[in-house]
Design a protein around this motif. Structure first.
Motif, PDB file in Angstrom:
ATOM      1  N   ALA A  93      27.345  -4.202  14.947  1.00 25.71           N
ATOM      2  CA  ALA A  93      27.682  -3.168  13.960  1.00 25.71           C
ATOM      3  C   ALA A  93      27.219  -3.589  12.570  1.00 25.71           C
ATOM      4  O   ALA A  93      26.659  -2.775  11.819  1.00 25.71           O
ATOM      5  N   ASP A  94      27.421  -4.850  12.207  1.00 28.00           N
ATOM      6  CA  ASP A  94      26.962  -5.351  10.907  1.00 28.00           C
ATOM      7  C   ASP A  94      25.447  -5.266  10.793  1.00 28.00           C
ATOM      8  O   ASP A  94      24.901  -4.847   9.768  1.00 28.00           O
ATOM      9  N   GLU A  95      24.768  -5.671  11.860  1.00 17.27           N
ATOM     10  CA  GLU A  95      23.304  -5.608  11.869  1.00 17.27           C
ATOM     11  C   GLU A  95      22.830  -4.159  11.734  1.00 17.27           C
ATOM     12  O   GLU A  95      21.884  -3.875  10.987  1.00 17.27           O
ATOM     13  N   ALA A  96      23.495  -3.265  12.431  1.00 17.65           N
ATOM     14  CA  ALA A  96      23.107  -1.852  12.371  1.00 17.65           C
ATOM     15  C   ALA A  96      23.299  -1.277  10.972  1.00 17.65           C
ATOM     16  O   ALA A  96      22.467  -0.515  10.481  1.00 17.65           O
ATOM     17  N   ARG A  97      24.386  -1.620  10.311  1.00 16.21           N
ATOM     18  CA  ARG A  97      24.674  -1.103   8.967  1.00 16.21           C
ATOM     19  C   ARG A  97      23.636  -1.553   7.930  1.00 16.21           C
ATOM     20  O   ARG A  97      23.359  -0.852   6.987  1.00 16.21           O
ATOM     21  N   GLN A  98      23.104  -2.754   8.115  1.00 15.61           N
ATOM     22  CA  GLN A  98      22.173  -3.314   7.139  1.00 15.61           C
ATOM     23  C   GLN A  98      20.824  -2.611   7.133  1.00 15.61           C
ATOM     24  O   GLN A  98      20.144  -2.601   6.113  1.00 15.61           O
ATOM     25  N   GLY A  99      20.426  -2.026   8.218  1.00 14.84           N
ATOM     26  CA  GLY A  99      19.108  -1.414   8.269  1.00 14.84           C
ATOM     27  C   GLY A  99      18.031  -2.485   8.248  1.00 14.84           C
ATOM     28  O   GLY A  99      18.302  -3.671   8.377  1.00 14.84           O
ATOM     29  N   GLY A 110      20.157   2.069   7.276  1.00 14.81           N
ATOM     30  CA  GLY A 110      21.228   1.552   8.118  1.00 14.81           C
ATOM     31  C   GLY A 110      21.745   2.612   9.069  1.00 14.81           C
ATOM     32  O   GLY A 110      21.457   3.801   8.952  1.00 14.81           O
ATOM     33  N   LEU A 111      22.508   2.167  10.020  1.00 17.30           N
ATOM     34  CA  LEU A 111      23.119   3.052  11.006  1.00 17.30           C
ATOM     35  C   LEU A 111      24.617   3.090  10.772  1.00 17.30           C
ATOM     36  O   LEU A 111      25.203   2.131  10.277  1.00 17.30           O
ATOM     37  N   LEU A 112      25.210   4.180  11.133  1.00 15.76           N
ATOM     38  CA  LEU A 112      26.663   4.310  11.041  1.00 15.76           C
ATOM     39  C   LEU A 112      27.247   4.030  12.422  1.00 15.76           C
ATOM     40  O   LEU A 112      26.834   4.630  13.407  1.00 15.76           O
ATOM     41  N   VAL A 113      28.186   3.124  12.472  1.00 16.55           N
ATOM     42  CA  VAL A 113      28.826   2.759  13.733  1.00 16.55           C
ATOM     43  C   VAL A 113      30.296   3.104  13.603  1.00 16.55           C
ATOM     44  O   VAL A 113      30.965   2.683  12.665  1.00 16.55           O
ATOM     45  N   SER A 114      30.806   3.898  14.556  1.00 20.68           N
ATOM     46  CA  SER A 114      32.217   4.283  14.493  1.00 20.68           C
ATOM     47  C   SER A 114      32.825   4.236  15.890  1.00 20.68           C
ATOM     48  O   SER A 114      32.127   4.247  16.897  1.00 20.68           O
ATOM     49  N   ASP A 115      34.125   4.183  15.915  1.00 24.76           N
ATOM     50  CA  ASP A 115      34.877   4.140  17.167  1.00 24.76           C
ATOM     51  C   ASP A 115      34.830   5.520  17.813  1.00 24.76           C
ATOM     52  O   ASP A 115      35.190   6.515  17.198  1.00 24.76           O
ATOM     53  N   ALA A 116      34.376   5.574  19.048  1.00 22.04           N
ATOM     54  CA  ALA A 116      34.317   6.843  19.771  1.00 22.04           C
ATOM     55  C   ALA A 116      35.489   6.976  20.742  1.00 22.04           C
ATOM     56  O   ALA A 116      35.562   7.931  21.502  1.00 22.04           O
ATOM     57  N   GLY A 117      36.420   6.017  20.711  1.00 23.13           N
ATOM     58  CA  GLY A 117      37.585   6.059  21.603  1.00 23.13           C
ATOM     59  C   GLY A 117      37.239   5.588  23.004  1.00 23.13           C
ATOM     60  O   GLY A 117      36.078   5.589  23.412  1.00 23.13           O
ATOM     61  N   SER A 134      14.803   7.142  14.481  1.00 23.18           N
ATOM     62  CA  SER A 134      13.731   6.151  14.600  1.00 23.18           C
ATOM     63  C   SER A 134      13.884   5.382  15.912  1.00 23.18           C
ATOM     64  O   SER A 134      14.924   5.435  16.573  1.00 23.18           O
ATOM     65  N   ARG A 135      12.854   4.666  16.266  1.00 28.06           N
ATOM     66  CA  ARG A 135      12.894   3.835  17.467  1.00 28.06           C
ATOM     67  C   ARG A 135      14.018   2.803  17.360  1.00 28.06           C
ATOM     68  O   ARG A 135      14.718   2.513  18.315  1.00 28.06           O
ATOM     69  N   ARG A 136      14.188   2.251  16.154  1.00 30.49           N
ATOM     70  CA  ARG A 136      15.256   1.270  15.910  1.00 30.49           C
ATOM     71  C   ARG A 136      16.624   1.902  16.182  1.00 30.49           C
ATOM     72  O   ARG A 136      17.476   1.287  16.818  1.00 30.49           O
ATOM     73  N   THR A 137      16.805   3.115  15.696  1.00 32.51           N
ATOM     74  CA  THR A 137      18.077   3.801  15.931  1.00 32.51           C
ATOM     75  C   THR A 137      18.311   3.972  17.418  1.00 32.51           C
ATOM     76  O   THR A 137      19.400   3.670  17.935  1.00 32.51           O
ATOM     77  N   GLU A 138      17.298   4.420  18.133  1.00 26.61           N
ATOM     78  CA  GLU A 138      17.444   4.606  19.588  1.00 26.61           C
ATOM     79  C   GLU A 138      17.732   3.276  20.283  1.00 26.61           C
ATOM     80  O   GLU A 138      18.568   3.198  21.176  1.00 26.61           O
TER      81      GLU A 138
END
Length: 144
Positions: A93-99, A110-117, A134-138
């Motif tokens: 999650a930290d890595e994703a937020r940094q972009g 960066g990506l947003l990471v949240s709890d989906a339950g 982006s490919r990174r997002t996927e």
């Protein structure tokens, strides 16, 4: 479902203590009660019944000790594994937020990471783009 790691660790510790106490009790029963029962010079039907009862009680204590030890092992392993998974999820999650500011031709946001339950997470791009994710997002969505 949310698992409280502190409570899981507490449960594992309590089962460890229970197993240790049952081991002491088993030693006392085996080395005291069973030996005395076997050495006693009882005769008759009562003697046979009493000896069998003492052996049976000693076996039950040993079975309880083994079960408590097994439960402790399962809980301790679950705690260790969930701790590892939680740490890795936080790292991702930290890595994703940094972009990726070094991404070319333009920085990768960066990506947003949240709890989906239900033990799941939702990963979304922090920037809406007409080209789609982006490919990174996927890749990050698939990693999580």
């Amino acid at each position: 479902m949310t698992i409280d790691l502190a409570k899981l660790n507490e449960a594992a510790t309590e089962w460890k203590t229970a197993a240790e106490e049952l081991a002491k009790l088993h030693g006392t029963v085996r080395d005291g009660l069973v030996k005395k029962s076997e050495a006693a010079r009882w005769e008759g039907a009562n003697a046979t019944v009493t000896r069998e009862f003492v052996r049976s009680a000693a076996k039950e204590v040993d079975d309880l000790r083994r079960e408590a030890r097994s439960i402790h092992a399962v809980l301790a392993d679950a705690h260790a594994e969930l701790t590892r998974i939680q740490k890795r999820a936080k790292e991702l999650a930290d890595e994703a937020r940094q972009g990726d500011p070094a991404h070319h031709p333009e920085p990768d946001p960066g990506l947003l990471v949240s709890d989906a339950g239900g033990g799941r997470v939702r990963v979304e791009s922090s920037v809406c783009d007409a080209k789609g994710p982006s490919r990174r997002t996927e890749d990050m969505v698939n990693t999580m």
